[in-house]
Design a protein around this motif. Structure first.
Motif, PDB file in Angstrom:
ATOM      1  N   ASN A   1      37.273  62.709  56.308  1.00 41.36           N
ATOM      2  CA  ASN A   1      37.747  63.762  56.899  1.00 41.36           C
ATOM      3  C   ASN A   1      38.256  64.943  55.989  1.00 41.36           C
ATOM      4  O   ASN A   1      39.211  64.692  55.347  1.00 41.36           O
TER       5      ASN A   1
ATOM      6  N   TRP B   1      43.123  65.546  63.075  1.00 44.09           N
ATOM      7  CA  TRP B   1      42.261  64.223  63.575  1.00 44.09           C
ATOM      8  C   TRP B   1      40.618  64.458  63.016  1.00 44.09           C
ATOM      9  O   TRP B   1      40.353  65.587  62.851  1.00 44.09           O
ATOM     10  N   TRP B   2      40.251  63.231  63.143  1.00 43.80           N
ATOM     11  CA  TRP B   2      38.700  63.216  62.880  1.00 43.80           C
ATOM     12  C   TRP B   2      37.711  64.187  63.901  1.00 43.80           C
ATOM     13  O   TRP B   2      38.402  64.099  65.006  1.00 43.80           O
TER      14      TRP B   2
ATOM     15  N   ARG C   1      44.582  56.677  61.334  1.00 45.35           N
ATOM     16  CA  ARG C   1      43.990  57.668  62.077  1.00 45.35           C
ATOM     17  C   ARG C   1      42.553  57.409  62.212  1.00 45.35           C
ATOM     18  O   ARG C   1      41.888  57.848  63.354  1.00 45.35           O
TER      19      ARG C   1
ATOM     20  N   SER D   1      42.297  55.252  65.190  1.00 48.33           N
ATOM     21  CA  SER D   1      42.355  56.003  66.508  1.00 48.33           C
ATOM     22  C   SER D   1      41.102  56.614  66.617  1.00 48.33           C
ATOM     23  O   SER D   1      40.566  56.516  67.995  1.00 48.33           O
ATOM     24  N   ALA D   2      40.357  57.110  65.681  1.00 51.14           N
ATOM     25  CA  ALA D   2      38.844  57.733  65.991  1.00 51.14           C
ATOM     26  C   ALA D   2      37.936  56.863  66.250  1.00 51.14           C
ATOM     27  O   ALA D   2      37.050  57.059  67.139  1.00 51.14           O
TER      28      ALA D   2
END
Length: 242
Positions: A102, A108-109, A139, A142-143
Motif C-alpha cells: 500500500n 486504506w488499501w 489494516r 480489514s482490506a
C-alpha cells in the motif's frame, strides 16, 4: 540451473499499475507501465520451488495484504511480517505468494487496484483460479474482509488477523468460502470485539469459520498466527467448486 534454484528461493520484485498487466519474469526485475488512475502498487511475487520444474502444472496463489506499519515507499518493509518474513527465514510454500505494498501511509488499501494487480499476475502465470487464497493483518486484514465482499467469487479461503470486521459484511461473503480468524484479546489498536462479533455472526449464518482467540496477546497477533503451520496446510486444501 543456478538461476532457477535462486528464483525458487527469492521474491520477484516488480512494479505494477492499475489496469496494466505484468508478465512473469525468470529473474529479479522491476517493471513500470502507464496507468489510468496513477495508482502505483509495487509488490513481491514468490514462486514455489517446483514451479519451474513442472511446466505443465498450475499452482495456487496466496494474496497477502500487510498492515499499516509497512505502508509507504520502502518495499523492503513488507518483509517485516507475515509470509514475506517467513520466506526470508527460509520457509517454503506450495503456492505462489503475491505481496503488494500500500503506497499510502495514512490511507486504506485501494482494493480495486489490488484486484487488478491480482488478475494481472494470475493471467501472466500458471495459476489455478480455483485456488486463490486471501490473507491480511491489521489494516490489511480489514482490506481482506472488504475484498471478500467485493469479489465473492474469487477466493477459495481467507485468513484474517486482527482486522476491523464490519458485521454487515457477513451477508455479502461467499458462504462456500472457509474462513479462519485470528485476534489477540489484549489488542489495544483494533478491539478483539471486532472479530468476536463477526465470527459470531458468521457462525449464526452457518459459515465454515474457525476462530483462534489468543489470550494475553496484543495487536501483534500475526507473530503467532502466521507461524501456525496448520494454517497453510488448511489453506492449500481449499478449492473453489465453481
Amino acid at each position: 540451473m543456478l538461476i532457477r534454484q535462486l528464483i525458487s528461493h527469492l521474491l520477484l520484485l516488480g512494479t505494477v499499475f492499475l489496469f496494466q498487466a505484468c508478465s512473469a519474469q525468470s529473474h529479479l526485475v522491476e517493471d513500470e507501465a502507464q496507468t489510468v488512475t496513477k495508482e502505483n502498487l509495487r509488490y513481491y511475487l514468490y514462486y514455489p520451488e517446483d514451479y519451474f520444474d513442472e511446466p505443465s502444472k498450475d499452482f495456487g496463489l496466496l494474496l497477502f495484504l500487510h498492515g499499516g506499519g509497512e505502508s509507504g515507499r520502502e518495499l523492503l518493509h513488507i518483509k517485516k511480517n507475515g509470509p514475506p518474513k517467513l520466506l526470508i527465514e527460509g520457509k517454503q510454500f506450495p503456492f505462489l505468494i503475491l505481496a503488494p505494498q500500500n503506497p499510502h501511509e495514512k490511507m486504506w488499501w485501494n482494493t480495486q487496484a489490488v484486484n487488478q494487480l491480482l488478475d494481472s499476475v494470475i493471467d501472466a502465470n500458471r495459476v489455478d483460479k480455483r485456488r486463490i487464497y486471501l490473507t491480511g493483518l491489521s489494516r490489511g486484514g480489514s482490506a481482506a474482509w472488504e475484498m471478500a465482499t467485493q469479489y465473492p467469487d474469487k477466493f477459495a479461503a481467507m485468513a484474517v488477523v486482527c482486522g476491523m470486521a464490519p458485521v454487515p459484511y457477513a451477508h455479502w461473503i461467499d458462504r462456500n468460502m472457509p474462513i479462519w480468524v485470528f485476534h489477540g484479546d489484549k489488542d489495544e489498536i483494533i478491539d478483539v470485539e471486532e472479530s468476536d462479533k463477526m465470527v459470531s455472526k458468521l457462525k449464526e449464518m452457518n459459515y465454515d469459520v474457525r476462530y483462534t482467540r489468543y489470550q494475553d496477546v496484543g495487536h501483534n497477533a500475526w507473530d503467532r498466527a502466521y507461524t501456525t503451520d496448520s494454517l497453510y496446510t488448511w489453506m492449500a486444501k481449499q478449492k473453489r467448486i465453481n
